[in-house]
Motif scaffolding. Structure first.
Motif, PDB file in Angstrom:
ATOM      1  N   ASP A   1      -3.662  69.570  30.722  1.00 29.30           N
ATOM      2  CA  ASP A   1      -3.982  70.159  32.025  1.00 29.30           C
ATOM      3  C   ASP A   1      -3.779  69.183  33.181  1.00 29.30           C
ATOM      4  N   SER A   2      -3.546  67.911  32.859  1.00 29.16           N
ATOM      5  CA  SER A   2      -3.292  66.900  33.897  1.00 29.16           C
ATOM      6  C   SER A   2      -1.864  66.379  33.864  1.00 29.16           C
ATOM      7  N   ASP A   3      -0.970  67.152  33.263  1.00 30.56           N
ATOM      8  CA  ASP A   3       0.427  66.747  33.158  1.00 30.56           C
ATOM      9  C   ASP A   3       1.115  66.934  34.510  1.00 30.56           C
ATOM     10  N   TRP A   4       1.568  65.846  35.105  1.00 28.55           N
ATOM     11  CA  TRP A   4       2.241  65.892  36.397  1.00 28.55           C
ATOM     12  C   TRP A   4       3.751  66.018  36.251  1.00 28.55           C
TER      13      TRP A   4
ATOM     14  N   TYR B   1      -0.618  55.943  34.422  1.00 26.47           N
ATOM     15  CA  TYR B   1      -0.906  56.930  35.467  1.00 26.47           C
ATOM     16  C   TYR B   1      -0.181  58.244  35.230  1.00 26.47           C
ATOM     17  N   PHE B   2       1.099  58.166  34.912  1.00 24.70           N
ATOM     18  CA  PHE B   2       1.897  59.380  34.757  1.00 24.70           C
ATOM     19  C   PHE B   2       1.834  59.952  33.341  1.00 24.70           C
ATOM     20  N   GLY B   3       1.664  59.110  32.336  1.00 26.03           N
ATOM     21  CA  GLY B   3       1.780  59.569  30.967  1.00 26.03           C
ATOM     22  C   GLY B   3       0.494  60.031  30.319  1.00 26.03           C
ATOM     23  N   PHE B   4      -0.651  59.588  30.862  1.00 25.65           N
ATOM     24  CA  PHE B   4      -1.918  59.850  30.190  1.00 25.65           C
ATOM     25  C   PHE B   4      -2.932  60.433  31.167  1.00 25.65           C
ATOM     26  N   GLY B   5      -3.962  61.091  30.614  1.00 26.81           N
ATOM     27  CA  GLY B   5      -4.944  61.787  31.430  1.00 26.81           C
ATOM     28  C   GLY B   5      -5.985  60.878  32.048  1.00 26.81           C
ATOM     29  N   ASP B   6      -7.019  61.504  32.601  1.00 26.27           N
ATOM     30  CA  ASP B   6      -8.012  60.787  33.396  1.00 26.27           C
ATOM     31  C   ASP B   6      -9.307  60.505  32.647  1.00 26.27           C
ATOM     32  N   SER B   7      -9.305  60.687  31.331  1.00 30.86           N
ATOM     33  CA  SER B   7     -10.552  60.506  30.591  1.00 30.86           C
ATOM     34  C   SER B   7     -11.006  59.050  30.566  1.00 30.86           C
ATOM     35  N   GLY B   8     -10.073  58.111  30.756  1.00 30.13           N
ATOM     36  CA  GLY B   8     -10.434  56.699  30.738  1.00 30.13           C
ATOM     37  C   GLY B   8     -10.517  56.109  29.338  1.00 30.13           C
TER      38      GLY B   8
ATOM     39  N   THR C   1      -5.757  65.659  29.742  1.00 31.41           N
ATOM     40  CA  THR C   1      -4.599  65.142  29.005  1.00 31.41           C
ATOM     41  C   THR C   1      -3.351  65.293  29.861  1.00 31.41           C
ATOM     42  N   SER C   2      -2.434  64.333  29.736  1.00 36.45           N
ATOM     43  CA  SER C   2      -1.231  64.376  30.554  1.00 36.45           C
ATOM     44  C   SER C   2       0.015  64.521  29.686  1.00 36.45           C
ATOM     45  N   HIS C   3       1.110  63.924  30.109  1.00 36.96           N
ATOM     46  CA  HIS C   3       2.425  64.249  29.557  1.00 36.96           C
ATOM     47  C   HIS C   3       2.640  63.766  28.121  1.00 36.96           C
ATOM     48  N   LEU C   4       2.126  62.590  27.776  1.00 38.39           N
ATOM     49  CA  LEU C   4       2.356  62.037  26.442  1.00 38.39           C
ATOM     50  C   LEU C   4       1.267  62.518  25.484  1.00 38.39           C
ATOM     51  N   ILE C   5       1.144  63.809  25.412  1.00 39.56           N
ATOM     52  CA  ILE C   5       0.047  64.453  24.694  1.00 39.56           C
ATOM     53  C   ILE C   5       0.054  64.118  23.210  1.00 39.56           C
ATOM     54  N   GLN C   6       1.225  63.935  22.609  1.00 37.10           N
ATOM     55  CA  GLN C   6       1.284  63.661  21.176  1.00 37.10           C
ATOM     56  C   GLN C   6       0.750  62.275  20.841  1.00 37.10           C
ATOM     57  N   LEU C   7       0.727  61.381  21.822  1.00 36.83           N
ATOM     58  CA  LEU C   7       0.142  60.056  21.643  1.00 36.83           C
ATOM     59  C   LEU C   7      -1.295  60.002  22.141  1.00 36.83           C
TER      60      LEU C   7
ATOM     61  N   THR D   1       5.756  68.415  42.384  1.00 36.52           N
ATOM     62  CA  THR D   1       5.144  67.670  43.498  1.00 36.52           C
ATOM     63  C   THR D   1       4.714  66.276  43.069  1.00 36.52           C
ATOM     64  N   LEU D   2       4.583  66.045  41.743  1.00 32.86           N
ATOM     65  CA  LEU D   2       4.102  64.761  41.213  1.00 32.86           C
ATOM     66  C   LEU D   2       2.742  64.396  41.785  1.00 32.86           C
ATOM     67  N   GLY D   3       1.980  65.400  42.174  1.00 33.75           N
ATOM     68  CA  GLY D   3       0.662  65.160  42.743  1.00 33.75           C
ATOM     69  C   GLY D   3       0.672  64.685  44.172  1.00 33.75           C
ATOM     70  N   LEU D   4       1.849  64.684  44.806  1.00 37.47           N
ATOM     71  CA  LEU D   4       1.979  64.210  46.176  1.00 37.47           C
ATOM     72  C   LEU D   4       1.763  65.352  47.164  1.00 37.47           C
ATOM     73  N   PRO D   5       1.366  65.036  48.396  1.00 33.87           N
ATOM     74  CA  PRO D   5       1.320  66.070  49.428  1.00 33.87           C
ATOM     75  C   PRO D   5       2.686  66.722  49.591  1.00 33.87           C
ATOM     76  N   ALA D   6       2.712  67.970  50.025  1.00 33.51           N
ATOM     77  CA  ALA D   6       3.941  68.769  50.053  1.00 33.51           C
ATOM     78  C   ALA D   6       5.069  68.082  50.818  1.00 33.51           C
ATOM     79  N   MET D   7       4.780  67.561  52.013  1.00 32.75           N
ATOM     80  CA  MET D   7       5.834  66.952  52.827  1.00 32.75           C
ATOM     81  C   MET D   7       6.390  65.700  52.160  1.00 32.75           C
ATOM     82  N   LEU D   8       5.491  64.877  51.592  1.00 36.24           N
ATOM     83  CA  LEU D   8       5.940  63.661  50.927  1.00 36.24           C
ATOM     84  C   LEU D   8       6.741  63.996  49.682  1.00 36.24           C
ATOM     85  N   SER D   9       6.320  65.035  48.971  1.00 37.19           N
ATOM     86  CA  SER D   9       7.054  65.463  47.774  1.00 37.19           C
ATOM     87  C   SER D   9       8.477  65.873  48.127  1.00 37.19           C
TER      88      SER D   9
END
Length: 349
Positions: free
Chosen positions: A296-299, A237-244, A324-330, A191-199
């Motif tokens: 846990d925030s990997d989209w 946005y896509f590669g890293f988490g929301d910790s800031g 943490t998101s997709h680029l977890i090793q970094l 879904t890439l975090g998008l609403p179902a219809m938009l996804s």
């Protein structure tokens, strides 16, 4: 380029984590957002990303493609760790893991075909199964003894393809496996975090859009640098988490790898990723220690995909890393390095 075309380019760019100059954005807001991120304290500002070097080698594959390989660490180490990078990245994405492990282990890193410094392949040869064959040939050529395989995203899929096509390697030659932010299939349902219809709309448009990008790849590549601030924000946005707390230097490093991947390569591999399905091959990994890590925030490869892998491998150890998101090793190198060291300790030599 028409307005409709620019919008399509923007959708596909977001899907693969790379941005083109045609992404519609307000320049002032973009610069403000990037500026605020870059003003934060950056402890990684002096980190030598892209500067670590090993013994450089070239492997000519059975279908005639030249793969760039680097061998690091002591040659006489009893165990080799082989790293397989992800889509639109390169062997440089393992910077922190290489830095941590090369003192005590023999390390083999390679650029997957059409990525990094490896030779370009055509669309017909840009498949996950072919990557599995490439990995088998890397192991045969550069791994004299037992090894541990580590794969991130598409690199994890490469390991699954190897298991599907060369199951005999697991147990004797391959003593353990780490699957990081990856999937055994059903990526087309993201879904890439998008609403179902938009996804659903995005997934319907994506194959045609990505194909169009590939056909105009050389033109788009000439303009991608112009969208670097947009690319920075999309990568963040896509590669890293929301910790800031993610280093802007790390984001720049990741974005530069993505930007260096030609648009045609992005398009060539996209169908292979969407059609990837190796759930039935996972049982091959069951006899060897297996570590599964996901943010846990990997989209892009959400936790449910790692949980599905873990369900097929009941003896595997699943670690879900918070914020943490997709680029977890970094993003969380310490967590990944600790998990790899723990995995290596479980290897019987």
């Amino acid at each position: 380029m028409t307005t409709t075309t620019r919008r399509k380019v923007g959708i596909a760019g977001a899907l693969v984590g790379a941005a083109s100059a045609g992404v519609a954005a307000a320049a002032l807001a973009k610069r403000y957002a990037v500026g605020r991120i870059r003003l934060r304290h950056d402890p990684e500002a002096s980190e030598p990303f892209g500067e670590l070097r090993g013994r450089q080698r070239t492997l000519i594959t059975s279908d005639g493609k030249a793969l760039h390989v680097e061998v690091d660490g002591p040659e006489d180490a009893p165990l080799t760790i082989v790293f397989c990078h992800g889509y639109c990245l390169s062997l440089e994405s393992w910077h922190y893991q290489r830095k941590d492990l090369r003192e005590n282990y023999r390390v083999v890193l390679w650029d997957q075909r059409s990525h990094g410094r490896s030779q370009r392949a055509g669309a017909d040869d840009s498949t996950i199964d072919r990557l599995g064959e490439d990995l088998a040939e890397v192991i045969e050529e550069f791994v004299p003894g037992p090894c541990v395989l580590v794969g991130h995203s598409m690199g994890g899929m490469t390991i699954m393809a190897l298991a599907d096509r060369h199951p005999h390697l697991f147990g004797d030659k391959i003593r353990a496996v780490a699957l990081i932010a990856t999937s055994a299939g059903k990526l087309a349902e993201l879904t890439l975090g998008l609403p179902a219809m938009l996804s659903k709309v995005v997934h319907k448009l994506a194959p045609t859009t990505v194909s169009m990008l590939g056909k105009r790849g050389s033109l788009i590549d000439k303009t991608r640098n112009a969208g670097s601030d947009i690319a920075f924000l999309i990568t963040r946005y896509f590669g890293f988490g929301d910790s800031g707390n993610v280093s802007p230097t790390v984001v720049d490093f990741a974005e530069s790898m993505i930007r260096q991947t030609p648009t045609e390569v992005v398009a060539d591999f996209y169908p292979a990723l969407m059609n990837h399905d190796k759930l039935s091959a996972l049982h091959v990994l069951d006899p060897v220690p297996t570590a599964i890590l996901v943010g846990d925030s990997d989209w892009l490869t959400p936790p449910d995909h790692s949980k599905a892998i873990a369900a097929a491998l009941p003896k595997a150890q699943l670690t879900e890393v918070p914020d943490t998101s997709h680029l977890i090793q970094l993003e969380r190198p310490g967590v990944v390095n600790d998990a790899l060291r723990d995995l290596v300790k479980r290897v019987a030599l």
